[in-house]
Write a protein that holds these residues in place. Structure first.
Motif, PDB file in Angstrom:
ATOM      1  N   LEU A 107       0.872  -1.185  -0.003  1.00 31.99           N
ATOM      2  CA  LEU A 107       0.015  -0.005   0.009  1.00 31.99           C
ATOM      3  C   LEU A 107       0.779   1.239   0.065  1.00 31.99           C
ATOM      4  CD1 LEU A 107      -3.182   0.930   0.208  1.00 31.99           C
ATOM      5  CD2 LEU A 107      -2.482   1.306   2.656  1.00 31.99           C
ATOM      6  N   VAL A 108       2.162   1.237   0.885  1.00 35.53           N
ATOM      7  CA  VAL A 108       2.914   2.491   0.720  1.00 35.53           C
ATOM      8  C   VAL A 108       4.337   2.274   0.419  1.00 35.53           C
ATOM      9  CG1 VAL A 108       1.384   3.396   2.775  1.00 35.53           C
ATOM     10  CG2 VAL A 108       3.323   2.178   3.290  1.00 35.53           C
ATOM     11  N   LYS A 109       4.613   1.023   0.001  1.00 40.58           N
ATOM     12  CA  LYS A 109       5.736   0.682  -0.556  1.00 40.58           C
ATOM     13  C   LYS A 109       6.543   1.455  -1.390  1.00 40.58           C
ATOM     14  CE  LYS A 109       8.601  -3.385  -1.981  1.00 40.58           C
ATOM     15  NZ  LYS A 109       8.635  -4.655  -2.427  1.00 40.58           N
ATOM     16  N   ASN A 110       5.792   2.255  -2.321  1.00 41.38           N
ATOM     17  CA  ASN A 110       6.373   2.917  -3.345  1.00 41.38           C
ATOM     18  C   ASN A 110       6.379   4.487  -2.762  1.00 41.38           C
ATOM     19  OD1 ASN A 110       6.300   0.966  -5.012  1.00 41.38           O
ATOM     20  ND2 ASN A 110       5.149   1.713  -6.650  1.00 41.38           N
ATOM     21  N   ASN A 111       6.011   4.691  -1.978  1.00 41.26           N
ATOM     22  CA  ASN A 111       6.009   6.179  -1.098  1.00 41.26           C
ATOM     23  C   ASN A 111       7.161   6.359  -0.162  1.00 41.26           C
ATOM     24  OD1 ASN A 111       2.519   5.272  -0.839  1.00 41.26           O
ATOM     25  ND2 ASN A 111       3.372   6.647  -2.603  1.00 41.26           N
ATOM     26  N   THR A 112       8.342   6.280  -0.563  1.00 43.92           N
ATOM     27  CA  THR A 112       9.332   6.233   0.329  1.00 43.92           C
ATOM     28  C   THR A 112       9.680   7.579   1.047  1.00 43.92           C
ATOM     29  OG1 THR A 112      10.971   6.887  -1.565  1.00 43.92           O
ATOM     30  CG2 THR A 112      10.660   4.508  -1.124  1.00 43.92           C
ATOM     31  N   ARG A 113       9.122   8.692   0.757  1.00 50.12           N
ATOM     32  CA  ARG A 113       9.445  10.086   1.396  1.00 50.12           C
ATOM     33  C   ARG A 113       8.366  10.261   2.410  1.00 50.12           C
ATOM     34  NH1 ARG A 113      10.856  14.634  -2.965  1.00 50.12           N
ATOM     35  NH2 ARG A 113      12.444  13.681  -4.270  1.00 50.12           N
ATOM     36  N   LEU A 114       7.528   9.399   2.846  1.00 45.18           N
ATOM     37  CA  LEU A 114       6.392   9.414   3.715  1.00 45.18           C
ATOM     38  C   LEU A 114       7.011   9.890   4.981  1.00 45.18           C
ATOM     39  CD1 LEU A 114       3.759   6.683   3.159  1.00 45.18           C
ATOM     40  CD2 LEU A 114       3.266   8.937   3.222  1.00 45.18           C
ATOM     41  N   ARG A 115       6.275  10.968   5.507  1.00 43.89           N
ATOM     42  CA  ARG A 115       6.941  11.500   6.956  1.00 43.89           C
ATOM     43  C   ARG A 115       5.916  10.947   8.040  1.00 43.89           C
ATOM     44  NH1 ARG A 115       7.397  16.505   7.612  1.00 43.89           N
ATOM     45  NH2 ARG A 115       6.033  17.112   5.815  1.00 43.89           N
ATOM     46  N   ILE A 116       4.366  11.188   7.685  1.00 41.89           N
ATOM     47  CA  ILE A 116       3.506  11.023   8.311  1.00 41.89           C
ATOM     48  C   ILE A 116       2.688  10.021   7.984  1.00 41.89           C
ATOM     49  CG2 ILE A 116       1.603  12.113   9.791  1.00 41.89           C
ATOM     50  CD1 ILE A 116       3.120  14.793   9.416  1.00 41.89           C
ATOM     51  N   ILE A 117       2.137   8.837   8.607  1.00 41.46           N
ATOM     52  CA  ILE A 117       1.252   7.997   8.276  1.00 41.46           C
ATOM     53  C   ILE A 117       0.081   7.489   9.283  1.00 41.46           C
ATOM     54  CG2 ILE A 117       0.965   5.487   7.515  1.00 41.46           C
ATOM     55  CD1 ILE A 117       3.802   5.479   6.746  1.00 41.46           C
ATOM     56  N   ASP A 118      -1.005   7.694   8.797  1.00 36.41           N
ATOM     57  CA  ASP A 118      -2.277   7.317  10.036  1.00 36.41           C
ATOM     58  C   ASP A 118      -3.024   6.194   9.448  1.00 36.41           C
ATOM     59  OD1 ASP A 118      -4.283   7.453  11.444  1.00 36.41           O
ATOM     60  OD2 ASP A 118      -4.654   9.660  11.579  1.00 36.41           O
ATOM     61  N   LEU A 119      -2.896   5.289  10.095  1.00 33.15           N
ATOM     62  CA  LEU A 119      -3.583   3.795   9.949  1.00 33.15           C
ATOM     63  C   LEU A 119      -4.682   3.510  10.852  1.00 33.15           C
ATOM     64  CD1 LEU A 119      -0.542   1.851   8.454  1.00 33.15           C
ATOM     65  CD2 LEU A 119      -2.054   3.467   7.230  1.00 33.15           C
ATOM     66  N   SER A 120      -4.910   4.624  11.644  1.00 30.02           N
ATOM     67  CA  SER A 120      -5.788   4.345  12.975  1.00 30.02           C
ATOM     68  C   SER A 120      -7.184   3.971  12.515  1.00 30.02           C
ATOM     69  CB  SER A 120      -5.949   5.516  13.665  1.00 30.02           C
ATOM     70  OG  SER A 120      -6.701   6.881  12.917  1.00 30.02           O
ATOM     71  N   GLY A 121      -7.899   3.136  13.508  1.00 32.61           N
ATOM     72  CA  GLY A 121      -9.194   2.670  13.282  1.00 32.61           C
ATOM     73  C   GLY A 121      -9.544   1.897  12.159  1.00 32.61           C
ATOM     74  N   ASN A 122      -8.683   0.994  11.797  1.00 38.28           N
ATOM     75  CA  ASN A 122      -8.853   0.093  10.547  1.00 38.28           C
ATOM     76  C   ASN A 122      -9.014  -1.435  11.027  1.00 38.28           C
ATOM     77  OD1 ASN A 122      -8.447   1.416   7.690  1.00 38.28           O
ATOM     78  ND2 ASN A 122      -6.680   2.456   8.953  1.00 38.28           N
ATOM     79  N   ASN A 123      -9.176  -1.518  12.284  1.00 43.69           N
ATOM     80  CA  ASN A 123      -9.376  -2.970  12.736  1.00 43.69           C
ATOM     81  C   ASN A 123      -8.305  -3.911  12.448  1.00 43.69           C
ATOM     82  OD1 ASN A 123     -11.934  -2.898  14.404  1.00 43.69           O
ATOM     83  ND2 ASN A 123     -13.230  -2.681  12.129  1.00 43.69           N
ATOM     84  N   LEU A 124      -7.062  -3.248  12.255  1.00 43.23           N
ATOM     85  CA  LEU A 124      -6.076  -3.981  12.050  1.00 43.23           C
ATOM     86  C   LEU A 124      -5.576  -5.192  12.993  1.00 43.23           C
ATOM     87  CD1 LEU A 124      -3.724  -1.414  10.242  1.00 43.23           C
ATOM     88  CD2 LEU A 124      -4.899  -3.335   9.032  1.00 43.23           C
ATOM     89  N   GLU A 125      -5.206  -6.404  12.961  1.00 45.33           N
ATOM     90  CA  GLU A 125      -4.966  -7.310  13.850  1.00 45.33           C
ATOM     91  C   GLU A 125      -3.477  -7.458  13.663  1.00 45.33           C
ATOM     92  OE1 GLU A 125      -7.343 -10.734  13.589  1.00 45.33           O
ATOM     93  OE2 GLU A 125      -9.040  -9.836  14.029  1.00 45.33           O
ATOM     94  N   ASN A 126      -2.728  -7.226  12.824  1.00 45.80           N
ATOM     95  CA  ASN A 126      -1.321  -7.387  12.473  1.00 45.80           C
ATOM     96  C   ASN A 126      -0.844  -6.284  11.408  1.00 45.80           C
ATOM     97  OD1 ASN A 126       1.244  -8.792  12.838  1.00 45.80           O
ATOM     98  ND2 ASN A 126       0.677  -9.621  10.836  1.00 45.80           N
ATOM     99  N   ILE A 127       0.509  -5.882  11.805  1.00 45.07           N
ATOM    100  CA  ILE A 127       1.008  -4.926  10.944  1.00 45.07           C
ATOM    101  C   ILE A 127       2.351  -5.482  10.642  1.00 45.07           C
ATOM    102  CG2 ILE A 127       2.524  -2.888  10.504  1.00 45.07           C
ATOM    103  CD1 ILE A 127       0.315  -1.312  12.243  1.00 45.07           C
ATOM    104  N   PRO A 128       2.581  -6.095   9.240  1.00 50.10           N
ATOM    105  CA  PRO A 128       3.945  -6.816   8.975  1.00 50.10           C
ATOM    106  C   PRO A 128       5.202  -5.895   9.414  1.00 50.10           C
ATOM    107  CG  PRO A 128       2.577  -6.763   6.980  1.00 50.10           C
ATOM    108  CD  PRO A 128       1.831  -5.718   8.264  1.00 50.10           C
ATOM    109  N   SER A 129       6.019  -6.789   9.836  1.00 52.37           N
ATOM    110  CA  SER A 129       7.466  -6.252  10.388  1.00 52.37           C
ATOM    111  C   SER A 129       8.240  -5.411   9.629  1.00 52.37           C
ATOM    112  CB  SER A 129       8.334  -7.393  11.284  1.00 52.37           C
ATOM    113  OG  SER A 129       8.651  -8.000  10.076  1.00 52.37           O
TER     114      SER A 129
END
Length: 473
Positions: A107-129
């Protein structure tokens, strides 16, 4: 493919499509555009949004809390892939739990310049390491209000990290990978770790993070029926909570042992531990330095050559206060404090420096980019203003330091997006107008706030003038 109108493609810097209802069945293309901000907060759609293409200049995208009329992901997993300059990505409440682990990374692999990422409130049970391995510029990560029970993310490459928000998940323990990555960071600024709202046990890993000098840990943990507030810990948890000694009783080496290897390192660490224990027994203690009043969302790393000192962002409803009270007092103090600067180029305000007949968005972008600092005069009206929202986001995306000055009590429940982030993560300057004061007391209180504000502005000016020519982004 759905092309944006030609005028929008070529000239728009800021496009706000909040709460629109649209059939996004076709690919949306902004060919050769200079678009910087693209807002789709609360958008409604009959079909998943397809990949957004030709957004080569885009820096900020906000797709918070979409309201699709169908079940499933509101957009395709490749939606952000054509945004190489993207720095801020807001996607809270977007059903990201429907993505596979590989899709989430992509989802964000190509966006290497990202400074701020908000993934809140998505019912995520795991985030890949490995999700943020390529994001070396990452400053703020918000994964709050999900269903995370463990976090194995390795932040070892994220030396610009300023805040990690893990609040209101279902964490019980913190594991080794997470702890060790913090220990290896090359820190030049303090990091905030927000973990309130989790049912954390007081394990040794958590205590090690809490006692690090460069990390402020906002969390509570329980041990043997007691709850301990980890935000009160300075250098040693035993100094504050000696009854936690049993939690790490088998640990013979301090947290520094992670970063110093071999037998020599072990000897050095052992000596340090003995010395620290002796100093504590003699009543000496190490404390964190007092938190700085300097407020920013991103330290400016690149060499800029601004013309003006301050861009004063305020709502038209607050014009009387700004023009009659704040502006003249601020300019007077800056004139005395920054004598080496042009007295006519201290503060930009739209009522005096905006040229009639010019596009407002172009003037605002140029004014903010040519200023050392943006001072946001925040009130409820400011938060509700589209133009004030644009000004703050423009400062955000152009890495201009932001100092928020609250001139009235703001209802946090009404805040969203950037304003909520600003309110939750930054130290606030508050104008003294809540309590009834005499004229003399009011003047003294106002002077204190203005002195603090001007001192911070001066530090930013000096920092930016001395900044290296290269830009870490």
């Amino acid at each position: 493919m759905l092309l944006a109108p030609k005028g929008v493609q070529n000239y728009a810097r800021h496009t706000d499509l909040d709460s629109i209802f649209w059939d996004f069945s076709k690919e949306l293309c902004f060919q050769d555009s200079e678009l910087i901000n693209f807002l789709l907060t609360g958008f409604k759609s009959t079909k998943p949004i397809q990949r957004l293409t030709k957004f080569h200049s885009l820096k900020f995208i906000d797709m918070s809390y979409p309201k699709p009329t169908f079940d499933g992901l509101p957009f395709v997993p490749t939606i952000f892939q054509d945004m190489p300059r993207l720095e801020i990505n807001f996607v809270p409440g977007a059903r990201l739990n429907l993505l596979s682990a590989n899709q989430l990374v992509g989802l964000v692999k190509n966006n290497t310049r990202l400074r701020i990422i908000d993934l809140s409130g998505n019912n995520l049970e795991n985030i890949p390491s490995d999700m943020f391995v390529v994001h070396h510029n990452l400053e703020i990560l918000n994964v709050s209000r999900n269903k995370l029970s463990e976090i194995n993310i390795d932040f070892a490459n994220n030396n610009y990290l300023q805040a990690v928000d893990l609040r209101y998940n279902i964490f019980i323990e913190i594991h080794d990978t997470f702890v060790k990555s913090f220990l290896t960071l090359n820190r030049t600024r303090e990091l905030r770790l927000l973990m309130n709202g989790n049912n954390l046990k007081c394990n040794c890993n958590l205590l090690k993070v809490a006692q690090l000098r460069h990390i402020t840990t906002f969390a509570s943990c329980f041990h043997e029926g007691q709850i301990f507030d980890l935000s009160t810990i300075s250098t040693s948890y035993l100094q504050v909570y000696p009854n936690l000694e049993a939690v790490c009783k088998d640990e013979t080496v301090s947290v520094l042992g992670y970063t110093i290897g071999g037998s020599v390192g072990f000897v050095i660490v052992t000596i340090i531990v003995v010395v620290v224990i002796l100093l504590y027994r003699r009543g000496m203690c190490f404390r964190k330095e007092n938190p700085t009043w300097i407020v920013t969302l991103s330290q400016t790393q690149r060499k800029r050559e601004p013309t003006f000192i301050v861009f004063l962002a305020y709502c038209s409803n607050d014009s009387e206060f700004v023009l009659q009270s704040l502006y003249p007092k601020l300019e007077k103090k800056l004139r005395a404090l920054l004598k080496e600067h042009d007295a006519n180029k201290l503060v930009i305000i739209n009522d005096m420096h905006f040229l009639p007949g010019m596009p407002i968005s172009d003037i605002i972008c140029k004014a903010i980019e040519q200023s050392f600092v943006t001072v946001a005069v925040i009130s409820d009206q400011f938060v509700d203003s589209v133009w004030c929202d644009f000004e703050v986001k423009t400062a955000y995306t152009t890495k201009v330091p932001i100092i928020p000055l609250y001139i009235s009590k703001v209802d946090r429940a009404k805040l969203g997006g950037i304003f909520k982030l600003l309110y939750d993560t930054q130290v606030r300057l508050i104008w003294p107008n809540e309590l009834p004061l005499s004229k003399k007391e009011q003047a003294i209180a106002e002077n204190k706030v203005l002195d603090t504000l001007c001192a911070n502005i001066k530090v930013y000016v000096e920092t930016i003038l001395k900044a290296p020519a290269d830009d870490h982004a």
